[in-house]
Motif scaffolding. Sequence first.
Motif, PDB file in Angstrom:
ATOM      1  N   PRO A  82       4.345 -42.623  -1.920  1.00 14.99           N
ATOM      2  CA  PRO A  82       4.774 -43.619  -0.931  1.00 14.99           C
ATOM      3  C   PRO A  82       4.962 -43.034   0.452  1.00 14.99           C
ATOM      4  N   ASP A  83       4.896 -41.700   0.562  1.00 17.51           N
ATOM      5  CA  ASP A  83       5.224 -41.037   1.822  1.00 17.51           C
ATOM      6  C   ASP A  83       4.007 -40.662   2.665  1.00 17.51           C
ATOM      7  N   HIS A  84       2.826 -40.681   2.089  1.00 17.22           N
ATOM      8  CA  HIS A  84       1.626 -40.331   2.853  1.00 17.22           C
ATOM      9  C   HIS A  84       0.406 -40.970   2.181  1.00 17.22           C
ATOM     10  N   PRO A  85      -0.747 -40.999   2.868  1.00 18.28           N
ATOM     11  CA  PRO A  85      -1.906 -41.740   2.353  1.00 18.28           C
ATOM     12  C   PRO A  85      -2.829 -40.936   1.455  1.00 18.28           C
ATOM     13  N   TYR A  86      -2.399 -39.787   0.955  1.00 18.89           N
ATOM     14  CA  TYR A  86      -3.300 -38.916   0.204  1.00 18.89           C
ATOM     15  C   TYR A  86      -3.104 -39.096  -1.308  1.00 18.89           C
ATOM     16  N   VAL A  87      -4.211 -39.093  -2.022  1.00 16.94           N
ATOM     17  CA  VAL A  87      -4.194 -39.262  -3.473  1.00 16.94           C
ATOM     18  C   VAL A  87      -4.795 -38.016  -4.125  1.00 16.94           C
ATOM     19  N   LEU A  88      -4.086 -37.470  -5.115  1.00 20.76           N
ATOM     20  CA  LEU A  88      -4.614 -36.365  -5.906  1.00 20.76           C
ATOM     21  C   LEU A  88      -5.532 -36.926  -6.988  1.00 20.76           C
ATOM     22  N   VAL A  89      -6.718 -36.357  -7.099  1.00 19.89           N
ATOM     23  CA  VAL A  89      -7.690 -36.787  -8.106  1.00 19.89           C
ATOM     24  C   VAL A  89      -8.076 -35.566  -8.935  1.00 19.89           C
ATOM     25  N   ALA A  90      -7.784 -35.596 -10.235  1.00 19.66           N
ATOM     26  CA  ALA A  90      -8.108 -34.492 -11.125  1.00 19.66           C
ATOM     27  C   ALA A  90      -9.422 -34.791 -11.834  1.00 19.66           C
ATOM     28  N   ASP A  91     -10.394 -33.921 -11.628  1.00 20.73           N
ATOM     29  CA  ASP A  91     -11.705 -34.028 -12.268  1.00 20.73           C
ATOM     30  C   ASP A  91     -11.704 -33.101 -13.487  1.00 20.73           C
ATOM     31  N   THR A 140      -6.912 -41.901   1.716  1.00 21.85           N
ATOM     32  CA  THR A 140      -7.185 -43.321   1.469  1.00 21.85           C
ATOM     33  C   THR A 140      -7.348 -44.113   2.757  1.00 21.85           C
ATOM     34  N   THR A 141      -6.817 -43.602   3.863  1.00 20.54           N
ATOM     35  CA  THR A 141      -6.969 -44.316   5.131  1.00 20.54           C
ATOM     36  C   THR A 141      -8.416 -44.307   5.601  1.00 20.54           C
ATOM     37  N   HIS A 142      -9.094 -43.163   5.441  1.00 23.56           N
ATOM     38  CA  HIS A 142     -10.461 -43.039   5.932  1.00 23.56           C
ATOM     39  C   HIS A 142     -11.483 -42.918   4.804  1.00 23.56           C
TER      40      HIS A 142
END
Length: 942
Positions: free
Chosen positions: A760-769, A780-782
């Motif tokens: 909730p504090d920033h627009p970044y999402v961790l994605v584990a492959d 997620t913003t861009h």
Amino acid sequence: MTTTRLLVPNRGSNELGVIDFASGDGKPVAVAVGVGPCALSVDGGRYVYVADAQSDTITVVDLDAAADHPAPVHLPAGAEPVALALASVAGDRRTLCVVCAGTDRVAVFDAAKPGTLTHMGFVEVGRVPRAIALTPDQAHAVVANWGDDTVSVLPLATPPAKAPCVAVGKRPGAVLVTGTRPYAYVANRDAGTLSILDLHDPAKPSALPDAIGVGRDPRALRLSPDAGRLYVVNYGSDSLSVVDVDPTTGAPRNTQPKTVPVGRQPIDVAVSRDGRVCVADHTDRTITFVDPVTLATTKCAIVTDPGGFAAPRGVAFDHDGSRVHVTDHTGGGVVTVLANPAVAETAQVGKDPTDVAVSPDGKRVLVTCRGDATLHALHAASPKIKGTPLTVACLDDRWSYVGTRTDDGKAAVVPVDDLEPAEPIDLGAGTDLRAAAISRKEYVTIADSGRRRVVTLHHEFPREVTTVLSGLTNPVTVLPSTDGRFVYVSEAGKAVTAYELGENPTKLWTDQTNIHGLAVHPNHADHLYGALWDDDTRPVVVYKNSTNGQGKKTPIAVEFTKGKEPLSPFGIAFSPDGRHLYVTRTPSKKNGVVSVYALGEQDDATHVCDIASGVKGPTTAGVSPTGILYVANTEAGNVLAIVGPDGENPEVHTIAVGSAKPQGVALSPCGRTLYVSYDSAPGSAWELDATGYGLVADSHRKVGGSESIAGLGVSPDGCLLYTCHAGSGQAKQGSVGAFPVPAVLPLAANADPRHLAGSPDHPYVLVADVATPTLHVVDTTHNTVAATPPTLTTKPTGVVWAPGAAKPHIGYVAGDGNLVRIAFDPDAKTITPATPVSLTWDGTPVHATGIAITPDGTTLLVTARDPHRLLLVDSTGGLAPRARVDLDATPTAITVHDPEHVYVTGTRNPEPGVVFTVDVGPPRPDKRIPVGLDPGRPEWCS
């Protein structure tokens, strides 16, 4: 047998308190016994033998008929019974041993028939016996003799008249026997030591030469469930000694015990079935929990009133370890303490639950169940979802998003408004949705394993359409200010006006001039630029201090170089850095150009180039945060997306909108969604994917009644769409729609994204492959990968961000047997993983299946399989587990509700799945149950 009745001897009121938790109300029943009840022994879960020290009796209580128990068994005068032990000697023989401190003897009773005692005789022991313990085979009793510093060992098959004594330390007051050999441990109160007796030959017991030094005045002894640790409470030194013991033989493994500081004057200790330790701090009004792995301590006050007084005397865990029951010596009650972590509730859901999410207010808990294609809501009616729910995320207290597989094999995202599903958003065929996450409370990101991509949706909150301004003449452009407080409106052929928004909008200023397009300078929020339609030499004006309502603004014309044809400006827009100005020109309906100008320091402009390819009757214009210029190409019936408009070779993409003639364009603040008004469907607008230059299927939105829409504008928060209606002379504001446009981010051809974490504090999402294996950070913003993904050493099984907006952003990755802390620097665009830390419990590797974190960021919550459990891991130190909760299902997903509760889904194929509500908060008092006066140590009846 499940323990449900807690028994408390009340010496001050001569009662046995019986608290039946099976009844649900926990109300105590007081059973009258002899004078000075101080010890008890339970026989078969129904009968209780109570030692009445001051009346020299043994009271037999039938718990099923507590009000009518038989006459007490009388002992000789002055016997002073102080301790009991019930042994199963051989076959059906049962023997009750009663320690009589006043006569230096042990009374032996035949208790073969439950509830009936037949006196067999007395065994003489040492002086002033105080405590008794049985050997593991229950063939012998070991008695600690306080008065002459000895221990007596007596056989129970054929009790002798006198038992031999073995010298130990000064004032032995407690004894415990363990192991196959076995060994007896004796707490010597005045010596501050543990004497150890070898009972391999009980007829000839021998004390080991060296006693183990513990704290001053050791009072109580308890053994861990695996028999590998002995806990010693030291009343005089405010500590707990931990002695390592061979779990098989019972022999001590070292003579230097660990010392754990606890509260003042600890008097008792209890150990739960899963190994947790609780100490009663007699004069501190507290109990102290001790982590069995790290030996870290947590204190819990047993009074809620800061001025209240309490004196804990005895402690006992309940059967599942979820609570501790503490007898209060002064208050005459039993305080029930939530002894977290523990499973607080188990609810049945559908088969094969795959994901769980909880709304911020905790009122909605949603569980997707792949096995029977259901979406379950705990404690509420479950929504009916089309297709098979696979993953779910709660955006706020109202909206949730459910990733599904439709009946025809496609994937979709279903927005759920207050448990009411809306129409699905199609994500196409060949998808396998694995996880969903929320970032910055507005972006919904979904991992699509089947198509090796990440899909992000921007939630735009719906609001009703309302009229903002009326009485306008041919309004063509409406533009909100950058702070959303003001709105500018141009009326073709008449004026440009600034209004301050509110319940009754106020006119700040107006300028009588023929302006069409409007734009605010990116670096000067109070500089409004306008395209002056009928001035062919100075076609752009700027209103400085445009948000200041003191008097009419004086426009300053910007010098332009005239080309071969009349300029005829209509639309106007800025580059994101404010260095370039774009002006759409329509010299005639047959052609048109987009002119690019470089702005100077003195309100001048230098012509850079003209873009004419495919341009036909351009009107309004807008620019995305990434610098893409969008133009309503009205006469051509399309929208142009121009990439690199101020470069040497701009790319011009055409976005078809059918047979419609676009009138206005506006971009959402994130640059992802483009809104276009058109003439063929009055009151409606298209939603276009501004990142893929393609029209989104079924994105026809009703945004403003039935009148034709000319210009459009979007509020700074992306929630409101402003529209101009030339026919009615109105400007309106309305919802841009609750359902977003998906943005697709392809990953590598061999990628398999399965785990996500948003913040909730920033627009970044961790994605584990899990295929590579790598860790991506998605902006997620861009809709871009924010940093070069690092390679992980093991297959990831879960990811989570630590709370907070501080840089660098900290995250954690759970793997098969380890944990990794990562640091992401959004400015440097780097991800730095730390060295993996092995994740073990009792030396055994943990196979993690998921991970979450408490809101304060101090504790990681790791689900594991084989065995199934939830581990609490200290995130502030070396990532060492400090507690565990055993689960009776394979954990599949986890989410945090609040600082004290988490939800864990578990599968029990082929049976229905479950959702565990696990209490992970700090220990805290739950309730106080009044019992008799001067209560002693509580015991369970089982």
